[in-house]
Design an enzyme around this catalytic site. Structure first.
Site: not given
Ligand code: 15L
Length: 266
Positions: A51, A71-72, A110, A135, A173
């Site tokens: 990327l 991706g990532g 996320s 992140y 969780r």
């Protein structure tokens, strides 16, 4: 009617591997990851691209009808890893799509974009981001890019704040944030098909009884989740080790990510 060709980045990763068979029922897939994808299905194309390599990313997006960007770097990590993979890489992808005239992107955001909300709060798609990690910051950046490219360049982008995609929830969780592969594929389909989107944020969560999220924006867009983690609750809670004893971890939605340093995920 010929099937649309969809680029799936991060195609060798765990989440992508779970959804590929389901996506193949509706789409032709072009896989992309840093290295060739070892378990490629004969019907899947493979165009490897790092990327951070804008020219390689441009080759990967050429001629596709839409992009699903998984991706990532997918957990907390050192800034030296997050910056190229998630910040520069996501920018390269959006820019390559714009230049190639690809109008549809589904972005795997996320729950860690909002991980510092407390578990006793119910939050919707329009809350101020409270990332719990580098992140998480990179996912807020990706959502911001989606907004920019949707509103400024007329692209159609869905950012899905994914909880945790697995065949079944693995701890207490995750009973709140779990999404089944088929529910995630339903949301991806909305992102790829629904007319009239500029940039929308939804939660990538099944219809969980214990959810912390008001997912009415997803419902407005047509999402009708088929699964609820509650059917697994008894078994999950019986096996759960219980609270960690650290309130930062136990009281916030992002859990361990609220404490993690560069060491990895959970
Ligand atoms: C994520 O964003 C990660 O990609 C995934 O590996 C899980 O750790 C998930 O969050 C989670 O919060 O459970």
């Amino acid at each position: 009617m010929t099937m649309k060709l969809i680029l799936l980045t991060g195609a060798a990763g765990g989440a992508a591997r779970m959804i590929r068979p389901l996506l193949r029922e509706t789409y032709r897939l072009r896989l992309s990851d840093r290295a060739p994808v070892a378990d490629r299905h004969p019907d899947e194309e493979d165009v490897p691209a790092d990327l951070t390599d804008a020219e390689a990313v441009a080759r990967a997006v050429e001629g596709v009808d839409g992009i699903v960007h998984f991706g990532g770097f997918s957990v907390e990590g050192p800034w030296e890893a997050i910056l190229p993979a998630n910040i520069e890489g996501t920018y390269n992808l959006y820019e390559a799509a714009r230049q190639a005239g690809v109008r549809r992107i589904v972005f795997a955001s996320s729950n860690h974009a909002v991980g510092f909300y407390r578990r006793d709060q119910t939050i919707g798609d329009n809350v101020t981001p409270l990332p719990d990690s580098r992140y998480g910051v990179s996912k807020v950046f990706g959502e911001a890019l989606g907004s920019l490219y949707g509103h400024k360049y007329g692209m159609e982008i869905l950012s899905i704040r994914i909880g945790n995609v697995l065949d079944r929830p693995v701890d207490a969780r995750r009973l709140a944030i779990w999404i089944s592969p088929r529910d995630l594929v339903q949301l991806i389909g909305i992102g790829l098909e629904r007319p009239g989107i500029r940039h929308e944020i939804v939660y990538g969560v099944s219809g969980n009884t214990r959810s912390w999220w008001d997912n009415s924006n997803a419902h407005r867009l047509g999402y009708r989740p088929q699964d609820d983690s509650e059917v697994f609750a008894e078994a999950v809670l019986a096996a759960d080790p219980g609270p960690s004893g650290d309130d930062v971890i136990d009281l916030h939605q992002g859990g361990p990510f609220c404490r993690l340093e560069a060491g990895g995920g959970a």
